[in-house]
Structures are given as C-alpha cells and as structure tokens.
Design a protein around this motif. Structure first.
Motif, PDB file in Angstrom:
ATOM      1  N   ALA A  76       0.837  -1.208   0.000  1.00 40.88           N
ATOM      2  CA  ALA A  76       0.000   0.000   0.000  1.00 40.88           C
ATOM      3  C   ALA A  76       0.868   1.253   0.000  1.00 40.88           C
ATOM      4  O   ALA A  76       0.548   2.241  -0.669  1.00 40.88           O
ATOM      5  CB  ALA A  76      -0.928   0.000   1.206  1.00 40.88           C
ATOM      6  N   GLY A  77       1.984   1.205   0.729  1.00 38.21           N
ATOM      7  CA  GLY A  77       2.915   2.332   0.739  1.00 38.21           C
ATOM      8  C   GLY A  77       3.493   2.601  -0.638  1.00 38.21           C
ATOM      9  O   GLY A  77       3.661   3.754  -1.038  1.00 38.21           O
ATOM     10  N   LEU A  78       3.788   1.529  -1.377  1.00 36.54           N
ATOM     11  CA  LEU A  78       4.310   1.700  -2.737  1.00 36.54           C
ATOM     12  C   LEU A  78       3.262   2.341  -3.640  1.00 36.54           C
ATOM     13  O   LEU A  78       3.583   3.230  -4.442  1.00 36.54           O
ATOM     14  CB  LEU A  78       4.764   0.358  -3.302  1.00 36.54           C
ATOM     15  CG  LEU A  78       5.339   0.374  -4.710  1.00 36.54           C
ATOM     16  CD1 LEU A  78       6.525   1.339  -4.815  1.00 36.54           C
ATOM     17  CD2 LEU A  78       5.752  -1.028  -5.137  1.00 36.54           C
ATOM     18  N   VAL A  79       2.023   1.922  -3.506  1.00 38.34           N
ATOM     19  CA  VAL A  79       0.942   2.537  -4.300  1.00 38.34           C
ATOM     20  C   VAL A  79       0.835   4.024  -3.966  1.00 38.34           C
ATOM     21  O   VAL A  79       0.725   4.868  -4.874  1.00 38.34           O
ATOM     22  CB  VAL A  79      -0.399   1.804  -4.078  1.00 38.34           C
ATOM     23  CG1 VAL A  79      -1.543   2.552  -4.739  1.00 38.34           C
ATOM     24  CG2 VAL A  79      -0.322   0.378  -4.604  1.00 38.34           C
ATOM     25  N   ALA A  83       1.480   7.186  -6.391  1.00 41.05           N
ATOM     26  CA  ALA A  83       0.425   8.193  -6.574  1.00 41.05           C
ATOM     27  C   ALA A  83       0.980   9.595  -6.333  1.00 41.05           C
ATOM     28  O   ALA A  83       0.669  10.535  -7.077  1.00 41.05           O
ATOM     29  CB  ALA A  83      -0.741   7.910  -5.637  1.00 41.05           C
ATOM     30  N   ALA A  84       1.815   9.739  -5.297  1.00 42.61           N
ATOM     31  CA  ALA A  84       2.444  11.042  -5.035  1.00 42.61           C
ATOM     32  C   ALA A  84       3.364  11.430  -6.190  1.00 42.61           C
ATOM     33  O   ALA A  84       3.368  12.581  -6.639  1.00 42.61           O
ATOM     34  CB  ALA A  84       3.230  10.995  -3.727  1.00 42.61           C
ATOM     35  N   GLU A  85       4.110  10.471  -6.683  1.00 37.01           N
ATOM     36  CA  GLU A  85       4.996  10.729  -7.824  1.00 37.01           C
ATOM     37  C   GLU A  85       4.185  11.143  -9.051  1.00 37.01           C
ATOM     38  O   GLU A  85       4.564  12.074  -9.772  1.00 37.01           O
ATOM     39  CB  GLU A  85       5.808   9.464  -8.119  1.00 37.01           C
ATOM     40  CG  GLU A  85       6.946   9.659  -9.074  1.00 37.01           C
ATOM     41  CD  GLU A  85       7.767   8.401  -9.249  1.00 37.01           C
ATOM     42  OE1 GLU A  85       8.402   8.291 -10.311  1.00 37.01           O
ATOM     43  OE2 GLU A  85       7.782   7.528  -8.357  1.00 37.01           O
ATOM     44  N   LEU A  86       3.075  10.480  -9.287  1.00 36.23           N
ATOM     45  CA  LEU A  86       2.194  10.834 -10.401  1.00 36.23           C
ATOM     46  C   LEU A  86       1.698  12.268 -10.245  1.00 36.23           C
ATOM     47  O   LEU A  86       1.701  13.043 -11.204  1.00 36.23           O
ATOM     48  CB  LEU A  86       1.015   9.869 -10.469  1.00 36.23           C
ATOM     49  CG  LEU A  86      -0.075  10.174 -11.494  1.00 36.23           C
ATOM     50  CD1 LEU A  86       0.482  10.049 -12.907  1.00 36.23           C
ATOM     51  CD2 LEU A  86      -1.256   9.242 -11.307  1.00 36.23           C
ATOM     52  N   VAL A  97       3.891   0.445 -13.541  1.00 40.07           N
ATOM     53  CA  VAL A  97       4.440  -0.881 -13.262  1.00 40.07           C
ATOM     54  C   VAL A  97       4.559  -1.093 -11.751  1.00 40.07           C
ATOM     55  O   VAL A  97       4.102  -2.101 -11.215  1.00 40.07           O
ATOM     56  CB  VAL A  97       5.808  -1.073 -13.955  1.00 40.07           C
ATOM     57  CG1 VAL A  97       6.503  -2.341 -13.477  1.00 40.07           C
ATOM     58  CG2 VAL A  97       5.643  -1.075 -15.466  1.00 40.07           C
ATOM     59  N   PHE A  98       5.171  -0.126 -11.057  1.00 41.93           N
ATOM     60  CA  PHE A  98       5.374  -0.301  -9.625  1.00 41.93           C
ATOM     61  C   PHE A  98       4.077  -0.148  -8.828  1.00 41.93           C
ATOM     62  O   PHE A  98       3.928  -0.776  -7.769  1.00 41.93           O
ATOM     63  CB  PHE A  98       6.481   0.608  -9.107  1.00 41.93           C
ATOM     64  CG  PHE A  98       7.840   0.024  -9.375  1.00 41.93           C
ATOM     65  CD1 PHE A  98       8.297  -1.061  -8.653  1.00 41.93           C
ATOM     66  CD2 PHE A  98       8.635   0.548 -10.377  1.00 41.93           C
ATOM     67  CE1 PHE A  98       9.536  -1.625  -8.910  1.00 41.93           C
ATOM     68  CE2 PHE A  98       9.885  -0.003 -10.640  1.00 41.93           C
ATOM     69  CZ  PHE A  98      10.333  -1.099  -9.903  1.00 41.93           C
ATOM     70  N   ALA A  99       3.132   0.626  -9.304  1.00 44.61           N
ATOM     71  CA  ALA A  99       1.821   0.672  -8.651  1.00 44.61           C
ATOM     72  C   ALA A  99       1.149  -0.697  -8.756  1.00 44.61           C
ATOM     73  O   ALA A  99       0.549  -1.181  -7.782  1.00 44.61           O
ATOM     74  CB  ALA A  99       0.945   1.758  -9.269  1.00 44.61           C
ATOM     75  N   ALA A 100       1.276  -1.333  -9.919  1.00 45.66           N
ATOM     76  CA  ALA A 100       0.722  -2.685 -10.094  1.00 45.66           C
ATOM     77  C   ALA A 100       1.435  -3.687  -9.188  1.00 45.66           C
ATOM     78  O   ALA A 100       0.802  -4.588  -8.626  1.00 45.66           O
ATOM     79  CB  ALA A 100       0.827  -3.115 -11.551  1.00 45.66           C
ATOM     80  N   VAL A 101       2.741  -3.524  -9.014  1.00 45.87           N
ATOM     81  CA  VAL A 101       3.485  -4.377  -8.079  1.00 45.87           C
ATOM     82  C   VAL A 101       2.938  -4.191  -6.667  1.00 45.87           C
ATOM     83  O   VAL A 101       2.709  -5.164  -5.939  1.00 45.87           O
ATOM     84  CB  VAL A 101       5.003  -4.078  -8.135  1.00 45.87           C
ATOM     85  CG1 VAL A 101       5.744  -4.730  -6.979  1.00 45.87           C
ATOM     86  CG2 VAL A 101       5.589  -4.536  -9.466  1.00 45.87           C
TER      87      VAL A 101
END
Length: 117
Positions: A76-79, A83-86, A97-101
């Motif tokens: 969840a932290g990676l998502v 999202a912040a990066e987006l 890719v990493f959000a999907a991971v």
C-alpha cells in the motif's frame, strides 16, 4: 525482495548523483515539486520503498509475527508513493508498473493466513 533491492539501488543512484545523470532522470521534471534535485526523492525511494520492502520481505521469509500485515503495508505504501509521484511529476510508465506491483503485493499478502497472537 526484488522490489526492495530496486528501490534501494535507485534511491542510492539518485542520491549519489542529484542531477539524475546515473539514471538518466531529467531534473526538469522536478519543476513544481518539493524537490530542487533528485537527492530528496532518492532518499525517500531508498528509505521508504527500498527499506520498507526489504524489511517486509525479510520478515516474511522469517515467518515473523504480523508479516502478512507488514507486507500489505509495504504494498500500500508503494501505491501511495507512486500516486504522489504521479501527482508531482506526471505520468511515467514505470509508475504504473510499480503501482501494479504494490497492488499485487497487497493482494498476495491478503491471501496469506493470519498469524496467531
């Protein structure tokens, strides 16, 4: 563990060369973000994603108490990180890719049995 290693390596490379040259990261995309160069983003990437995923993977491997929940938090932290990066720099394919991971990690960890207190 692979995601953690990638986050750690990417974060170290960004912090080591804040101009982004080691990863061919354009500093211009940082305009309008809280970062003047890639060092701060690299430190966050190294600590939050790299460290978080390595800790969660290690704890999962040791079959530690609440490993399932720690893995879900890392995913969840990676998502949230993506999202912040987006929001800050706009869409980059690697974000998806990493959000999907991250979503996959949450789903896989959710399917694990709960540890007993």
């Amino acid at each position: 563990m692979v995601t953690g290693a990638a986050g750690l390596a990417g974060g170290v490379l960004l912090a080591a060369a804040p101009d982004g040259s080691l990863l061919r990261a354009d500093r211009a995309v940082l305009a309008g973000t809280p970062f003047s160069d890639w060092r701060g983003a690299g430190v966050l990437l190294r600590g939050l994603v790299g460290g978080g995923f390595l800790l969660a993977g290690w704890w999962q491997w040791r079959d530690g108490r609440y490993a399932r929940e720690l893995s879900m938090a890392a995913g969840a932290g990676l998502v949230c990180f993506e999202a912040a990066e987006l929001g800050w720099i706009g869409f980059q394919p690697l974000e998806a890719v990493f959000a999907a991971v991250g979503v996959s990690i949450v789903a896989l960890a959710w399917s694990l049995p709960r540890t007993q207190p």
